[in-house]
Design an enzyme around this catalytic site. Structure first.
Site, PDB file in Angstrom:
ATOM      1  N   LYS A 186      25.352   0.631   4.023  1.00  0.00           N
ATOM      2  CA  LYS A 186      24.805   1.345   2.860  1.00  0.00           C
ATOM      3  C   LYS A 186      24.771   0.430   1.635  1.00  0.00           C
ATOM      4  O   LYS A 186      25.709  -0.346   1.405  1.00  0.00           O
ATOM      5  CB  LYS A 186      25.686   2.565   2.602  1.00  0.00           C
ATOM      6  CG  LYS A 186      25.194   3.534   1.546  1.00  0.00           C
ATOM      7  CD  LYS A 186      26.156   4.727   1.465  1.00  0.00           C
ATOM      8  CE  LYS A 186      25.760   5.749   0.424  1.00  0.00           C
ATOM      9  NZ  LYS A 186      26.705   6.886   0.395  1.00  0.00           N
ATOM     10  N   SER A 226      24.260  10.956   0.363  1.00  0.00           N
ATOM     11  CA  SER A 226      23.724   9.745  -0.197  1.00  0.00           C
ATOM     12  C   SER A 226      23.559   8.624   0.832  1.00  0.00           C
ATOM     13  O   SER A 226      22.937   7.621   0.506  1.00  0.00           O
ATOM     14  CB  SER A 226      24.630   9.256  -1.327  1.00  0.00           C
ATOM     15  OG  SER A 226      25.911   8.932  -0.850  1.00  0.00           O
ATOM     16  N   SER A 271      28.290  13.049   1.790  1.00  0.00           N
ATOM     17  CA  SER A 271      27.309  11.957   1.813  1.00  0.00           C
ATOM     18  C   SER A 271      27.236  11.159   3.106  1.00  0.00           C
ATOM     19  O   SER A 271      26.307  10.377   3.291  1.00  0.00           O
ATOM     20  CB  SER A 271      27.557  11.008   0.643  1.00  0.00           C
ATOM     21  OG  SER A 271      27.047  11.564  -0.549  1.00  0.00           O
TER      22      SER A 271
END
Lengths: 562, 562
Positions: free
Chosen positions: B139, B215, B239
């Protein structure tokens, strides 16, 4: 203490009336034990033996045992719990008279409970738990259901009658412990001495001109006087270890969230940035282990959410898996205040003995203890000390000297903003990360190929200081900043007379000024052993090794479980 | 993406130039793989199979394996790491073209590293670690040395080139993983969708009108497209779990401080009150276990101070000590928003299958999820959102819809004082304590005599929502408030068409308005399993049991390690 009721009207301030009432309550509780009361007639600074003088031979034998042996002897019905509680209670009343160490006193209830436990054992043949019948004392701010929890604040007297036991108290009860007294803590709790406007000052039984330490200084005075075999204190900057050390006891501060912590009263409830720990003060190292085992065998994480689910590993605590050759780093001087000569001497004694016993010893290069202190004191006082000031102002009580001293660190700065708090938290994390690397790289200097296993160090720059002179926490609070488990243990009594070097800074100058061998006459000398985070078991196992290298030490530990 | 350089001058705002430059960088990185590029020619909402179409049969086989099998096949030299990385990289490029899931792309370096690893294996006969040669995606806000870490903020683009790997990245490298791409995260990170002003929106590969979640929504889109077998995300309110669920993957959020967390970029660094977690997104449950094992076998607590020294218990994770009969509570409805029909249907399917398999199933009485949400959103925004606003204002970029939505929760209230923060922390602790008791007392309702072992529940009230419509986090963030480990797993693809009940409140009304079966065409259906704190191993073992009661599930898990 106060005989003449007209004294009431002599109180200038309302807060003094509240203090008087609390002290009268205590006098009333003590009045039931008039035969045990003791007045110090001759001027003497060592009152530590006075409690023993009040006891019968049999009682004297009882109060010299540690909790481990007492539990064993009660279980084997050598002594009844009533006998044991009675002996300690008697010594506790004397301890109170000579050191001013108690707050709430409930000896009669304790004797009732002891009797129940004796009957239970007699009828069922079984103990209710590993502390069956053993008296345990509790620091004032730890809640005991039904008792006032004044916590050293005038404003909290008669306000905070606990409706529930703290988790540690609940577990102790279920383990069979008999609670009988609560013990003094200082105003604000943020103090390494024990003094407040309710009860006044607790003194060191070995030398009443010195402090018994703080904030668990009621516990340390009481236990040193044989008034309790095991006590519960709390530590956010040294508050278990410093009083234990100043009174010649054992004390353990574990890693945050390993031992139960819910059910305490104190300022700054809800503070995350730096968190305190509950822990034991005792007369033997093995009692520290017993306490932790009792706490964690109860699986307290099932009732207190922040606690770590890390069961107590008894085998490790008893040495399983410990390398034969340990690597110990010695912290001689934290770079801010050189320890007084008796402490350095003790470190040398242990260094030599460790080497003779075949262990590896290296010097610990101290990280910046001043930086650690500046950081922790900011974290203690995120609101600039506002909550402390408000609590005192509400009742009108003044700050005692040590409260004023610590709050002075935030004078005039107001409270931190959210962004500032986050930056302080990051500073703390960076400090911890630096310290962890610092520990890891000792691997390059040891002969074992491992990083050092533990750090042997002073717990304070001086022995128990004269009242109101404590001014450097860096040897104890440093391990709170880093959240490392630390244990103190007694190594003897003060007897040296050496000079100190030139002072390097204002803090050191102030402390060096106090150094005169005679000032610390008869004071206990103690050391501290610091381990890796979450490794309380291993730390206690190492303490056992370290203690054993010095053969002439005197300790309860040598009393065999029968 | 942008061919005409005159577009630069067409940028109205400076921040748009920065975004353009970042996108051009990405285009340049992709330009090297022109043959793999894909344009979606026909209007289609399901792009999930397009990456496979670009691959050879052999490559297609490779990208359908999970990390566990891939590691095994590379070790056994069935495939080279170069082949494996090449196959996933190819799919990743297509995944980027069809879902906009990537940020930093460094496939050539990855292929070089894969070649090194292949040579190492060939020469030494040994793998460097348990992930030898396996590609892993990261990420965006997790630092990889030498790469920009723009983290979805215009203002951080070209500013935060990492000088050090995050701890999780470092451990992955040492375990032999091959990093090759970073993936999209939303502006502010505080979003369950993935959209920002640098790269725009990431779409759900199964239905591009829907979000891939957030996210960690770059990860979920990429992995669902077979562009990576294993990805690393972060979760402070859902997330990891929400994007994994919305894309039909497995995702684990552990307890705070169990898995490495240092080396991330994000707003509110230094926030203690509520803390996020790093964790895996994967195509099989066993890959979650593999990830945790790799992380904890590296003893990350020796480099990252806040981490718990809790080694990974592989035996427990594989079912050791798990009772034959589990007691599972089902949370049907959190009291705020009734889940959409496909989710309730899935819960019923599992309830029935669990009962048939001999397990105990009871209803979970939800604690107040609205109260939990109101609390966590205050803890997210202690400063009233100031830091988020400032970061955006500095670069001049506007808030995207989901950023505006979350920040709106603190609109006009300013920042909390220290005393207010402490009170909020106490609220959080009280909420956690209530929840713990609530869990414990299920003992009275189970047939096993134990409290329930786990809670089976929705991960969100809807399947992957249409872009910019996410408005209820209560099914995921609730377990962050309580710091309980939670795992999501896919249970199938949406195909039902049922009506919803009457709405009970404004949040529910808004969400119910979105409910039309056709809206969620082809969307994955997932469920969540929640365990006791610090019991990640047990949770994964239970997931295995729960998954196996439904026999017709399709999952990578069935692929045997050869």
């Amino acid at each position: 203490m106060v005989k003449d009721p007209s004294f009431y009207s002599a109180c200038e301030h309302e807060w003094e009336r509240i203090a008087l009432q609390k002290r009268n309550d205590r006098e009333n509780a003590l009045a039931k034990f008039a035969n045990w009361r003791t007045k110090v007639l001759e001027p003497t600074s060592d009152v530590s033996q006075l409690p023993l003088q009040k006891l019968t031979d049999r009682e004297r034998n009882i109060v010299k045992y540690d909790a481990t042996v007492l539990a064993d002897l009660i279980r084997k019905r050598v002594y009844t719990s009533v006998e044991v509680v009675f002996a300690f209670a008697k010594a506790a009343v004397v301890a109170q008279d000579v050191t001013n160490c108690l707050t709430e006193i409930f000896i009669e209830e304790a004797l009732d409970r002891a009797q129940e436990l004796d009957q239970h054992l007699e009828v069922s043949g079984n103990v209710v738990g590993p502390l069956h019948g053993v008296p345990v004392s509790i620091k004032d701010h730890i809640k005991i259901k039904g008792l006032d929890t004044s916590t050293g604040y005038i404003g909290w007297a008669y306000k905070e009658c606990a409706d529930k036991d703290a988790v540690v108290v609940d577990i102790l009860r279920k383990a069979g412990a008999v609670l009988f007294v609560k013990t003094q803590n200082p105003q604000s709790l943020l103090s390494l001495e024990t003094n407040n406007n309710i009860y006044g000052r607790t003194t060191n039984p070995f030398n009443t001109k010195l402090t018994s330490g703080g904030s668990s200084g009621g516990e340390s005075a009481l236990i040193a006087c044989h008034g309790s075999p095991l006590g519960v204190g709390t530590d956010i900057g040294g508050s278990i270890r410093v009083p234990a050390a100043h009174c010649g006891l054992y004390g353990l501060k574990g890693s945050v969230a390993r031992l139960p912590h819910a059910g305490l009263l104190g300022s700054h409830d809800g503070m995350d940035a730096i968190v305190g720990c509950v822990g034991p003060l005792a007369t033997s190292a093995r009692d520290l282990e017993l306490f932790c085992r009792v706490m964690l065998d109860a699986q307290p994480w099932l009732v207190e959410p922040p606690l770590l689910e890390m069961p107590w590993n008894k085998a490790v605590a008893r040495g399983h898996g410990l390398p034969e050759k340990l690597s110990i780093a010695i912290l001689w001087d934290d770079g801010v205040v050189t320890p007084d000569p008796p402490i350095t001497l003790a470190l040398k004694q242990y260094r030599d003995a460790l080497i003779v016993a075949g262990h590896d010893v290296i010097d610990w290069q101290p990280l910046n203890h001043k930086e650690g202190w500046d950081l922790i004191v900011k974290l203690y006082l995120l609101d600039g000390g506002a909550e402390y000031h408000e609590t005192m102002q509400k009742s009108g009580e003044p700050a005692v000297q040590q409260t004023a001293w610590i709050l002075n660190h935030a004078r005039g700065r107001g409270e931190y903003t959210v962004a500032e708090i986050f930056r302080l938290n990051l500073e703390r994390e960076a400090f911890r990360a630096k310290a962890l690397m610092h520990w890891n790289v000792t691997q390059q200097r040891t002969s074992t190929g491992r990083p050092v296993d533990a750090i042997l160090c002073p717990i304070a720059p001086t022995l128990a200081p004269p009242h109101d002179t404590t001014s450097w926490w860096g040897y104890s609070s440093h391990w709170n900043v880093l959240d490392l488990p630390a244990v103190v243990f007694p190594v003897g009594r003060h007897k040296v007379d050496e000079a100190l070097p030139q002072s390097r800074n204002g803090i050191e100058r102030a402390i060096f000024t106090e150094w005169q061998s005679s000032t610390y006459d008869n004071a206990p000398v103690s050391l501290q052993l610091v381990g890796r985070r979450h490794n309380e078991e291993r730390l206690l196992a190492m303490l056992n090794v370290v203690e054993n290298v010095v053969s002439d030490r005197t300790s309860n530990q040598s009393a065999e479980v029968m």
